[in-house]
Design a protein around this motif. Structure first.
Motif, mmCIF file in Angstrom:
data_model
loop_
_atom_site.group_PDB
_atom_site.id
_atom_site.type_symbol
_atom_site.label_atom_id
_atom_site.label_comp_id
_atom_site.label_asym_id
_atom_site.label_seq_id
_atom_site.Cartn_x
_atom_site.Cartn_y
_atom_site.Cartn_z
ATOM 1 N N ALA A 26 0.835 -1.208 0.000
ATOM 2 C CA ALA A 26 0.000 0.000 0.000
ATOM 3 C C ALA A 26 0.867 1.255 0.000
ATOM 4 C CB ALA A 26 -0.938 -0.007 1.210
ATOM 5 N N VAL A 27 1.953 1.230 0.776
ATOM 6 C CA VAL A 27 2.857 2.378 0.837
ATOM 7 C C VAL A 27 3.611 2.546 -0.481
ATOM 8 C CG1 VAL A 27 4.960 3.224 1.939
ATOM 9 C CG2 VAL A 27 3.092 2.353 3.337
ATOM 10 N N MET A 28 4.094 1.448 -1.057
ATOM 11 C CA MET A 28 4.806 1.542 -2.340
ATOM 12 C C MET A 28 3.878 2.024 -3.444
ATOM 13 S SD MET A 28 7.551 -1.610 -2.456
ATOM 14 C CE MET A 28 6.355 -2.934 -2.226
ATOM 15 N N ASN A 29 2.652 1.524 -3.474
ATOM 16 C CA ASN A 29 1.698 1.961 -4.495
ATOM 17 C C ASN A 29 1.383 3.435 -4.357
ATOM 18 O OD1 ASN A 29 1.512 -0.613 -5.599
ATOM 19 N ND2 ASN A 29 -0.243 -1.198 -4.340
ATOM 20 N N ASP A 99 2.666 13.310 7.826
ATOM 21 C CA ASP A 99 1.676 14.293 8.274
ATOM 22 C C ASP A 99 0.717 14.716 7.172
ATOM 23 O OD1 ASP A 99 2.448 14.491 10.946
ATOM 24 O OD2 ASP A 99 3.961 16.024 10.524
ATOM 25 N N LEU A 100 1.129 14.595 5.916
ATOM 26 C CA LEU A 100 0.352 15.167 4.819
ATOM 27 C C LEU A 100 -0.375 14.147 3.959
ATOM 28 C CD1 LEU A 100 2.871 17.912 3.599
ATOM 29 C CD2 LEU A 100 0.954 18.150 5.196
ATOM 30 N N ASP A 101 -0.035 12.884 4.069
ATOM 31 C CA ASP A 101 -0.673 11.862 3.238
ATOM 32 C C ASP A 101 -1.297 10.791 4.131
ATOM 33 O OD1 ASP A 101 -0.767 10.668 0.269
ATOM 34 O OD2 ASP A 101 -0.395 9.036 1.688
ATOM 35 N N PRO A 102 -2.569 10.483 3.957
ATOM 36 C CA PRO A 102 -3.240 9.540 4.855
ATOM 37 C C PRO A 102 -2.676 8.125 4.825
ATOM 38 C CG PRO A 102 -4.675 10.150 3.012
ATOM 39 C CD PRO A 102 -3.510 11.078 2.981
ATOM 40 N N VAL A 103 -2.200 7.669 3.676
ATOM 41 C CA VAL A 103 -1.631 6.320 3.594
ATOM 42 C C VAL A 103 -0.353 6.238 4.427
ATOM 43 C CG1 VAL A 103 -0.644 4.581 2.052
ATOM 44 C CG2 VAL A 103 -2.655 5.891 1.331
ATOM 45 N N PHE A 104 0.505 7.233 4.276
ATOM 46 C CA PHE A 104 1.755 7.241 5.032
ATOM 47 C C PHE A 104 1.511 7.523 6.512
ATOM 48 C CE2 PHE A 104 3.440 7.665 0.752
ATOM 49 C CZ PHE A 104 4.569 6.868 0.809
ATOM 50 N N GLU A 105 0.515 8.339 6.810
ATOM 51 C CA GLU A 105 0.224 8.606 8.221
ATOM 52 C C GLU A 105 -0.260 7.341 8.925
ATOM 53 O OE1 GLU A 105 -1.942 11.823 11.074
ATOM 54 O OE2 GLU A 105 -2.906 11.426 9.158
ATOM 55 N N LYS A 106 -1.099 6.569 8.266
ATOM 56 C CA LYS A 106 -1.587 5.319 8.851
ATOM 57 C C LYS A 106 -0.437 4.362 9.127
ATOM 58 C CE LYS A 106 -4.874 1.549 7.964
ATOM 59 N NZ LYS A 106 -5.862 0.996 6.995
#
Length: 274
Positions: A26-29, A99-106
């Motif tokens: 999910a993070v790589m995508n 802080d700015l992207d929901p996928v990375f924040e999760k």
């Protein structure tokens, strides 16, 4: 031995199966999606660890509050054109993904990370930067031996990094190298802003960082490696046909002094932990 004791003894932890393959994918995508949305204007910022003072620019210095894109040093031909497609020309994406992207924040504030932070007694810690490190096949460049505290300096030191293998990391594709107990040393330098503009490397100790007895940290996809801020570590170029994507976050104790001369400037009062 507790994880806290092991970390303080060795200077790093290797935690297998910390994230699932689906979570890594999910993070790589999302990284690919972000790069595809990057409107490259022909004025690249190149990330090269051994020339950071020379290559520092406003784009880099302002990246602490943004999602910014940094190219491999050999991504361009003599006429300034990209040799490859944009995604496969990038070295990394940073520095406020968490802080700015929901996928990375999760990914950066998961229940298991919160539990790990508690076990490591990081009560006052905040996440100050994040990076998606691409390390593409055949072109992923070297990351010279360094200490993370050089780039995120607090008084006293508090920097701790969390490095996640989004793909298998091997000697061939550029895994991390470090020495158990190697953090029991001095901080050699501080990468800081100059009052006149730009950056400089302030030297505390001229003795080179020792690479003796360093071992490869070959890990499987989903592994979390925790790194003490004084631990010397590096990675070699990716000479294989397989990429070695990784995601890292760096944390500091928000209660300690974070000098205004640090290259990365953020408002610590609004930063969040895990």
């Amino acid at each position: 031995m507790t994880l806290y004791d092991q970390f303080n003894n060795d200077g790093y932890l290797i935690l297998k199966d910390f994230y699932t393959e689906d979570q890594c994918d999910a993070v790589m995508n999302r990284g690919l999606e972000l790069s595809n949305s990057f409107n490259f204007d022909g004025h690249p910022s190149v990330f090269q660890t051994n020339e950071q003072t020379r290559t520092s620019d406003d784009y880099f210095l302002n990246s602490g509050n943004n999602i910014s894109y940094f190219f491999e040093k050999d991504a361009f031909d003599e006429s300034g054109k990209l040799k490859n497609d944009l995604f496969h020309s990038l070295n990394k994406i940073g520095h406020a993904l968490h802080d700015l992207d929901p996928v990375f924040e999760k990914f950066s504030r998961s229940p298991q990370l919160k539990a790990l932070a508690t076990e490591l007694r990081l009560d006052n810690y905040v996440i100050i930067q994040s990076m998606l490190i691409l390390k593409h096949a055949k072109i992923g460049g070297i990351v010279d031996v360094h200490q993370d505290a050089t780039f995120l300096y607090t008084e006293p030191n508090s920097c701790i990094g969390f490095w996640f293998a989004l793909e298998d990391a091997t000697i061939e594709n550029g895994c991390l190298w470090a020495k158990p107990g190697g953090h029991n040393t001095t901080l050699r330098s501080w990468f800081k802003r100059k009052p006149s503009g730009g950056t400089e490397m302030h030297i505390f100790d001229n003795e080179p960082l020792s690479m003796d007895d360093m071992i490869p940290l070959e890990v499987k996809k989903g592994t979390c490696i925790v790194l003490h801020g004084f631990l010397p570590h590096y990675s070699l170029p990716n000479t294989s046909g397989k990429s070695r994507q990784a995601y890292s976050i760096h944390t500091i104790d928000s209660q300690l002094k974070y000098p205004a001369a640090n290259w990365l400037q953020r408002d610590l009062s609004v930063l969040k932990g895990f």
